[in-house]
Design a protein around this motif. Structure first.
Motif, PDB file in Angstrom:
ATOM      1  N   GLY A  17       7.653 -37.080  14.628  1.00 53.03           N
ATOM      2  CA  GLY A  17       8.496 -36.820  13.477  1.00 53.03           C
ATOM      3  C   GLY A  17       7.694 -36.308  12.299  1.00 53.03           C
ATOM      4  O   GLY A  17       6.558 -35.844  12.434  1.00 53.03           O
ATOM      5  N   ASP A  18       8.276 -36.407  11.115  1.00 48.86           N
ATOM      6  CA  ASP A  18       7.672 -35.821   9.922  1.00 48.86           C
ATOM      7  C   ASP A  18       6.600 -36.691   9.273  1.00 48.86           C
ATOM      8  O   ASP A  18       5.838 -36.197   8.447  1.00 48.86           O
ATOM      9  N   TYR A  19       6.504 -37.967   9.639  1.00 46.11           N
ATOM     10  CA  TYR A  19       5.706 -38.867   8.820  1.00 46.11           C
ATOM     11  C   TYR A  19       4.542 -39.552   9.529  1.00 46.11           C
ATOM     12  O   TYR A  19       3.657 -40.097   8.872  1.00 46.11           O
ATOM     13  N   ASN A  20       4.504 -39.540  10.868  1.00 41.38           N
ATOM     14  CA  ASN A  20       3.470 -40.293  11.572  1.00 41.38           C
ATOM     15  C   ASN A  20       2.929 -39.545  12.778  1.00 41.38           C
ATOM     16  O   ASN A  20       3.654 -38.788  13.438  1.00 41.38           O
ATOM     17  N   SER A  21       1.648 -39.786  13.059  1.00 43.48           N
ATOM     18  CA  SER A  21       1.028 -39.369  14.310  1.00 43.48           C
ATOM     19  C   SER A  21       0.665 -40.621  15.096  1.00 43.48           C
ATOM     20  O   SER A  21       0.141 -41.589  14.529  1.00 43.48           O
ATOM     21  N   GLY A  22       0.943 -40.611  16.398  1.00 45.87           N
ATOM     22  CA  GLY A  22       0.663 -41.770  17.230  1.00 45.87           C
ATOM     23  C   GLY A  22      -0.513 -41.532  18.151  1.00 45.87           C
ATOM     24  O   GLY A  22      -0.651 -40.459  18.735  1.00 45.87           O
ATOM     25  N   PHE A  23      -1.385 -42.548  18.282  1.00 45.35           N
ATOM     26  CA  PHE A  23      -2.539 -42.505  19.173  1.00 45.35           C
ATOM     27  C   PHE A  23      -2.190 -43.298  20.442  1.00 45.35           C
ATOM     28  O   PHE A  23      -1.999 -44.522  20.378  1.00 45.35           O
ATOM     29  N   PHE A  24      -2.124 -42.608  21.601  1.00 42.90           N
ATOM     30  CA  PHE A  24      -1.733 -43.256  22.849  1.00 42.90           C
ATOM     31  C   PHE A  24      -2.928 -43.336  23.794  1.00 42.90           C
ATOM     32  O   PHE A  24      -3.665 -42.358  23.966  1.00 42.90           O
ATOM     33  N   HIS A  25      -3.105 -44.502  24.414  1.00 41.41           N
ATOM     34  CA  HIS A  25      -4.192 -44.713  25.368  1.00 41.41           C
ATOM     35  C   HIS A  25      -3.824 -44.061  26.693  1.00 41.41           C
ATOM     36  O   HIS A  25      -2.748 -44.316  27.239  1.00 41.41           O
ATOM     37  N   VAL A  26      -4.713 -43.217  27.229  1.00 39.99           N
ATOM     38  CA  VAL A  26      -4.406 -42.458  28.436  1.00 39.99           C
ATOM     39  C   VAL A  26      -4.212 -43.379  29.638  1.00 39.99           C
ATOM     40  O   VAL A  26      -3.272 -43.208  30.431  1.00 39.99           O
ATOM     41  N   ALA A  27      -5.057 -44.372  29.791  1.00 36.64           N
ATOM     42  CA  ALA A  27      -5.007 -45.223  30.977  1.00 36.64           C
ATOM     43  C   ALA A  27      -3.783 -46.126  31.020  1.00 36.64           C
ATOM     44  O   ALA A  27      -3.201 -46.357  32.093  1.00 36.64           O
ATOM     45  N   THR A  28      -3.370 -46.630  29.877  1.00 32.80           N
ATOM     46  CA  THR A  28      -2.287 -47.612  29.845  1.00 32.80           C
ATOM     47  C   THR A  28      -0.996 -47.103  29.222  1.00 32.80           C
ATOM     48  O   THR A  28       0.062 -47.698  29.420  1.00 32.80           O
ATOM     49  N   GLY A  29      -1.073 -46.013  28.463  1.00 30.47           N
ATOM     50  CA  GLY A  29       0.097 -45.520  27.749  1.00 30.47           C
ATOM     51  C   GLY A  29       0.418 -46.298  26.484  1.00 30.47           C
ATOM     52  O   GLY A  29       1.391 -45.996  25.795  1.00 30.47           O
ATOM     53  N   LYS A  30      -0.402 -47.281  26.179  1.00 31.33           N
ATOM     54  CA  LYS A  30      -0.155 -48.133  25.019  1.00 31.33           C
ATOM     55  C   LYS A  30      -0.341 -47.358  23.714  1.00 31.33           C
ATOM     56  O   LYS A  30      -1.252 -46.542  23.589  1.00 31.33           O
ATOM     57  N   LEU A  31       0.545 -47.622  22.759  1.00 31.64           N
ATOM     58  CA  LEU A  31       0.407 -47.045  21.424  1.00 31.64           C
ATOM     59  C   LEU A  31      -0.684 -47.808  20.683  1.00 31.64           C
ATOM     60  O   LEU A  31      -0.514 -48.986  20.339  1.00 31.64           O
ATOM     61  N   LEU A  32      -1.822 -47.154  20.428  1.00 32.48           N
ATOM     62  CA  LEU A  32      -2.960 -47.819  19.796  1.00 32.48           C
ATOM     63  C   LEU A  32      -2.789 -47.937  18.294  1.00 32.48           C
ATOM     64  O   LEU A  32      -3.334 -48.860  17.672  1.00 32.48           O
ATOM     65  N   GLY A  33      -2.068 -47.020  17.691  1.00 34.46           N
ATOM     66  CA  GLY A  33      -1.898 -47.075  16.244  1.00 34.46           C
ATOM     67  C   GLY A  33      -1.181 -45.845  15.740  1.00 34.46           C
ATOM     68  O   GLY A  33      -1.002 -44.849  16.452  1.00 34.46           O
ATOM     69  N   LEU A  34      -0.759 -45.911  14.479  1.00 36.67           N
ATOM     70  CA  LEU A  34      -0.081 -44.815  13.813  1.00 36.67           C
ATOM     71  C   LEU A  34      -0.900 -44.357  12.616  1.00 36.67           C
ATOM     72  O   LEU A  34      -1.548 -45.158  11.951  1.00 36.67           O
ATOM     73  N   PHE A  35      -0.862 -43.056  12.362  1.00 39.78           N
ATOM     74  CA  PHE A  35      -1.521 -42.483  11.195  1.00 39.78           C
ATOM     75  C   PHE A  35      -0.480 -41.750  10.370  1.00 39.78           C
ATOM     76  O   PHE A  35       0.242 -40.879  10.885  1.00 39.78           O
ATOM     77  N   SER A  36      -0.354 -42.100   9.106  1.00 40.47           N
ATOM     78  CA  SER A  36       0.639 -41.478   8.242  1.00 40.47           C
ATOM     79  C   SER A  36       0.200 -40.072   7.857  1.00 40.47           C
ATOM     80  O   SER A  36      -0.927 -39.858   7.391  1.00 40.47           O
TER      81      SER A  36
END
Length: 278
Positions: A233-252
């Motif tokens: 979306g317009d406000y966040n970038s998400g960091f996803f772990h390749v091996a697990t698919g887990k969302l590691l964190g968001l960056f505004s």
């Protein structure tokens, strides 16, 4: 978490503005505008590349609408105004969000219509790589041989000096499916041949898609062996772990721009070597 972000730099918007001042500011501002008056299909995409023959940087702007792309180019340090290039018919860049520069070529992922009327051919489109040779200043089109999911978002990124196509689609139980395809490193490979591409990996991010609209500014920014960074979306970038698919964190991204570090576009790497007198 810090180690997983080592290939990412955070550039304040003030710095981005200062960089853009190096080219004609007023003209660039006009070219980058999304034109939404009477036609929501009008869009603009920008590419930045290096000419290995002349050691010059060039900015390429694609002004697109429902029927044609009107490209123009500006050579930094040489040109005093934008130069128009040949119009490209039957291409739609309304969904183009990323550009990749590799080995003298700029790449965009676009839709090619089989008719001049986009509304009559929205079901008859071809998935295409639009390629621009920075030295020759010529465009080429390559039909993508990869099977792209019908309801998905696809864009180009770079992974380890290789061209990638990434598709985002909704999976079972509100998951987000991230498919990463990598082109062979040989620049002579025919990218229209399926054998020139390899499916690098698939990431399944659980319980993400239930609150995600793929049509709302969602696309892939960065791909490494460990993480995939996606604009959500317009406000966040998400960091996803390749091996697990887990969302590691968001960056505004409301006050800064997230971009990958591109060593091959650092000026000092491209300066010609001085003759040796030793």
């Amino acid at each position: 978490m810090e180690n997983k972000k080592q290939d990412v730099i955070f550039v304040p918007k003030e710095i981005v503005i200062e960089i853009l001042r190096r080219v004609p500011g007023h003209d660039l501002a006009e070219k980058l505008k999304m034109v939404c008056v009477g036609n929501i299909d009008l869009a603009t995409s920008v590419g930045f590349g290096f000419c290995p023959l002349s050691y010059e940087y060039k900015v390429v702007v694609l002004d697109g609408n429902s029927e044609v792309i009107k490209p123009s180019i500006f050579t930094i340090g040489t040109d005093h105004s934008w130069r128009a290039l040949k119009v490209i018919p039957h291409h739609n860049i309304s969904r183009v969000v990323t550009t990749v520069y590799l080995k003298g070529i700029l790449y965009w992922y676009v839709n090619t219509c089989t008719s001049t009327m986009v509304h009559s051919c929205h079901r008859r489109t071809t998935k295409t790589l639009l390629c621009f040779d920075v030295t020759k200043e010529e465009f080429d089109m390559i039909v993508v041989p990869i099977e792209i999911p019908e309801y998905s978002i696809t864009n180009v990124v770079e992974k380890g000096e290789k061209l990638c196509l990434v598709t985002l689609s909704c999976g079972p139980i509100c998951s987000l499916l991230i498919n990463v395809y990598v082109a062979h490193n040989n620049i002579d490979d025919d990218l229209s041949n399926l054998n020139s591409w390899k499916k690098e990996f698939t990431v399944t991010a659980p319980s993400i898609a239930y609150q995600l609209d793929l049509d709302d500014n969602v696309y892939t920014i960065i791909v490494t062996d460990e993480i995939v960074v996606i604009q959500l979306g317009d406000y966040n970038s998400g960091f996803f772990h390749v091996a697990t698919g887990k969302l590691l964190g968001l960056f505004s991204t409301t006050r800064a721009t997230l971009i990958p570090y591109k060593s091959s576009l650092v000026a000092f790497c491209h300066r010609p070597l001085l003759p040796s007198f030793s």
